[in-house]
Design an enzyme around this catalytic site. Structure first.
Site, mmCIF file in Angstrom:
data_model
loop_
_atom_site.group_PDB
_atom_site.id
_atom_site.type_symbol
_atom_site.label_atom_id
_atom_site.label_comp_id
_atom_site.label_asym_id
_atom_site.label_seq_id
_atom_site.Cartn_x
_atom_site.Cartn_y
_atom_site.Cartn_z
ATOM 1 N N ASN A 101 -14.170 -3.113 -8.451
ATOM 2 C CA ASN A 101 -12.826 -2.859 -7.926
ATOM 3 C C ASN A 101 -11.977 -4.058 -8.319
ATOM 4 O O ASN A 101 -12.346 -5.189 -8.026
ATOM 5 C CB ASN A 101 -12.885 -2.713 -6.397
ATOM 6 C CG ASN A 101 -11.500 -2.736 -5.769
ATOM 7 O OD1 ASN A 101 -10.533 -2.286 -6.364
ATOM 8 N ND2 ASN A 101 -11.407 -3.261 -4.567
ATOM 9 N N GLY A 102 -10.876 -3.809 -9.004
ATOM 10 C CA GLY A 102 -10.009 -4.915 -9.424
ATOM 11 C C GLY A 102 -9.584 -4.706 -10.866
ATOM 12 O O GLY A 102 -9.701 -3.597 -11.394
ATOM 13 N N LYS A 490 7.628 9.278 3.549
ATOM 14 C CA LYS A 490 6.514 10.098 4.055
ATOM 15 C C LYS A 490 6.546 11.476 3.410
ATOM 16 O O LYS A 490 5.531 11.998 2.978
ATOM 17 C CB LYS A 490 6.587 10.277 5.582
ATOM 18 C CG LYS A 490 6.254 9.082 6.438
ATOM 19 C CD LYS A 490 4.795 8.734 6.505
ATOM 20 C CE LYS A 490 4.446 7.702 5.482
ATOM 21 N NZ LYS A 490 4.495 6.321 5.888
#
Ligand code: M6R
Length: 614
Positions: A101-102, A490
């Protein structure tokens, strides 16, 4: 962005643990997923494109007994969502496997420098190079090899690595991406976030940047790149496991909306003393002199957290008379902000991992500013790096659209602004008590509103039925202007309808051209607001051009009834407190619109819960 999980134990249920963990991490990315386990000294790798359901279908047909494995759920950065680009990735001989992850910033340079004669890479990712570098440098010790290759890598990573030569261990490493070790009995785990580990253990180690850990079923050793042993505190996490379950609700988002009366109360707990008319936030150690001398505040965040920041400007300026600037975190460091020791920088982040907000915090600290982080996730990077941290106390927020974190962020900002207003003698004790009473009543008002939310469902049905141009304008003024922005955000993220939030007074300066008889305009018109009559005029202007007004109004407002067929009534609140109430109606409106359109509310397309890349 992306979630990683790893398991090593004595039972042959690695696949189940990893899959269940991925389910809990799916909010971090869901365009593809995969896992690798070691069985008979060989890797078995299973990957699929799309949501985890697809992986589940494959796993059901191919269950493998294994006691060690790693898994990944992806939000694509380098390379489109595809089976080839899905993690885990391996070296060419398939003896090393990794999940990541990254972002590896120098992956192209590494590829050209070290892999000149290599066969064609199997994926387009920035991650695959790590597997090849590990293989190339491997000399019978995975931990040492990881230490070596990390000196070559630039970027951010939470890595989980396995090797067939050492089939009893996972090596993991952390730099600017969250990584937690879960300590079990005869089994240990790694994961990007707490909820994935809660079914198995509450004893967790939050790795720090530069940490590299070797994990077997019985042992965890943490070192740095130079092989120094690092001792890290074991934390006992008290989160309720039910908080990361849907608990009978159809979606996490709905559950999280309904949790708000409770999460706001939890955020007030032990901080507001209603009988004494006092606020005490023990995490903030500022003395009276410091509070008196705050000359400027700068508030920074992204998305919904930024909107909480916009509201904070009204509160810090009106209650505490402190000039306040608000910045979008991704713009902050590039605009050359004037920062100095006298400035207080407040960063707001649910996840505590948002890359731009973290970069803003680091910049502020490097210029000598005092900092406060308002975060939800315990021990996240932002909460660890800030000089002060106030937690929002709302438990895990799983729905990608932020709801309960926002109202808890606002709760903290109200407390800070009121406390400082009183300490700076800008508010009397009577005024403080009045506002505290209004705040204290908010949870039960939200509860009342949520019990009877038929109005909202009706409007959502009308949106879905009548809207033919896929565009909606949200109007608000004064302290409800940021709520118009939040309501529009939203709706956009959940329903893919183009919604735009606007300061109602600005409508005449452009957006009014959009209005015709197919255009819905959601207007927040609070009777208790100083701009109520102006909002009513704006609504009239919309109607005069054929637009369809949907009004968020206070329950005792008789006058407004004649202005539209579509009114969502909410309990009455004081003017400055109203955003924490108005926003709940717009959260619910976005939720139902998305549900009626048949979209995936908890995992809208292209989004991820925590944005750990720039
Ligand atoms: O974890 P953070 O609060 O730092 O996240 C910031 C934004 O990414 C987040 O609020 C995003 O805008 C949400 N999807 C909004 O619902």
């Amino acid at each position: 962005m992306c979630g990683i999980i790893g398991y090593v134990g004595k039972n042959n249920n690695a696949i189940n643990v990893i899959f269940k963990g991925l389910k809990k991490l799916e909010y971090r990315g869901y365009d593809s997923a995969g896992l690798a386990v070691i069985a008979n000294k060989k890797f078995k790798i299973i990957k699929s494109v799309g949501k985890l359901y697809n992986l589940d279908v494959i796993l059901k047909k191919n269950f493998i007994n294994a006691n060690i494995g790693i898994g990944h759920t992806r939000w694509a950065t380098h390379g489109k969502p595809s089976k080839e680009n899905a993690h885990p990735h391996t070296d060419f001989t398939e003896s090393i496997v990794i999940v990541h992850n990254g972002i590896i910033e120098n992956y192209i340079e590494l590829k050209t420098k070290f892999m000149k004669k290599a066969p064609k890479f199997k994926s387009e990712t920035d991650t695959e190079i790590i597997a090849h570098l590990l293989k190339k440098n491997y000399k019978n010790n995975l931990l040492h090899t990881v230490q070596k290759i990390l000196t070559m890598i630039k970027g951010s990573y939470a890595l989980g690595i396995m090797c067939t030569e050492e089939p009893d261990k996972i090596v993991c490493a952390k730099q600017d991406a969250s990584l937690i070790i879960g300590l079990g009995k005869g089994e240990n785990f790694i994961a990007s976030d707490i909820p994935a580990l809660l079914p198995y253990t509450r004893n967790m180690i939050f790795l720090e940047n530069g940490d590299i850990a070797e994990i077997t079923a019985e042992k965890v050793i943490i070192k740095d790149i130079k092989n120094n042993v690092k001792i890290r505190e074991i934390k006992n996490i008290q989160w309720d496991t039910m908080q990361s379950e849907k608990n009978g609700y159809k979606h996490f988002m709905l559950k999280e909306i309904f949790e708000q009366p409770h999460t706001i109360e939890e955020t007030f707990r032990d901080r507001i003393y209603i009988n004494e008319g006092k606020i005490h936030i023990k995490e903030i150690k500022f003395d009276e002199k410091y509070v008196e001398n705050i000359s400027n505040i700068c508030v920074v965040g992204c998305g919904t957290a930024y909107h909480a920041g916009l509201i904070s400007k009204f509160l810090f300026e009106n209650f505490a008379k402190i000039p306040t600037e608000v910045d979008i975190a991704s713009e902050f460091r590039y605009r050359g902000p004037i920062l100095n020791k006298k400035k207080l920088v407040i960063v707001i982040s649910q996840s505590g991992e948002t890359a731009d907000t973290l970069a803003a915090l680091r910049l502020a600290k490097s210029e000598g500013c005092e900092t406060i982080a308002i975060c939800n996730v315990i021990d996240s990077s932002i909460s660890r790096e800030s000089t002060n941290v106030i937690y929002t106390q709302c438990g895990p927020e799983i729905g990608v659209a932020s709801t309960k974190a926002f109202t808890s962020q606002l709760s903290i900002i109200y407390m800070l602004a009121l406390d400082w207003g009183y300490k700076r003698k800008k508010l009397t004790n009577e005024e403080l008590k009045k506002y505290l009473k209004e705040l204290w009543e908010i949870p039960s008002k939200i509860f009342q509103f949520l019990k009877k939310s038929k109005d909202v469902r009706n409007v959502a049905k009308v949106f879905v039925k009548k809207m033919n141009k896929n565009k909606i304008l949200y109007l608000g003024r004064h302290i409800n202007y940021p709520i118009a922005l939040e309501g529009a955000l939203k709706l956009k993220e959940l329903s893919y309808i183009h919604a735009e939030g606007y300061a109602a007074g600005e409508m005449k300066h452009g957006p009014i051209a959009l209005i015709d008889k197919s255009m819905f305009v959601v207007a927040i018109a609070m009777k208790s607001s100083r701009v109520y009559t102006k909002m009513v005029s704006n609504i009239e202007e919309v109607k005069a051009r054929g637009g369809i007004a949907v009004i968020i109004a206070e329950r005792d407002d008789r006058e407004i009834a004649s202005k539209s067929k579509y009114i969502i009534y909410i309990p009455q609140t004081g003017e400055f407190i109203s955003p924490i109430m108005t926003v709940v109606s717009l959260q619910l409106l976005a939720y139902y619109t998305s549900v009626f359109l048949g979209y995936d509310v908890d995992q809208p397309r292209n989004l991820a819960k925590s944005v750990t890349v720039e």
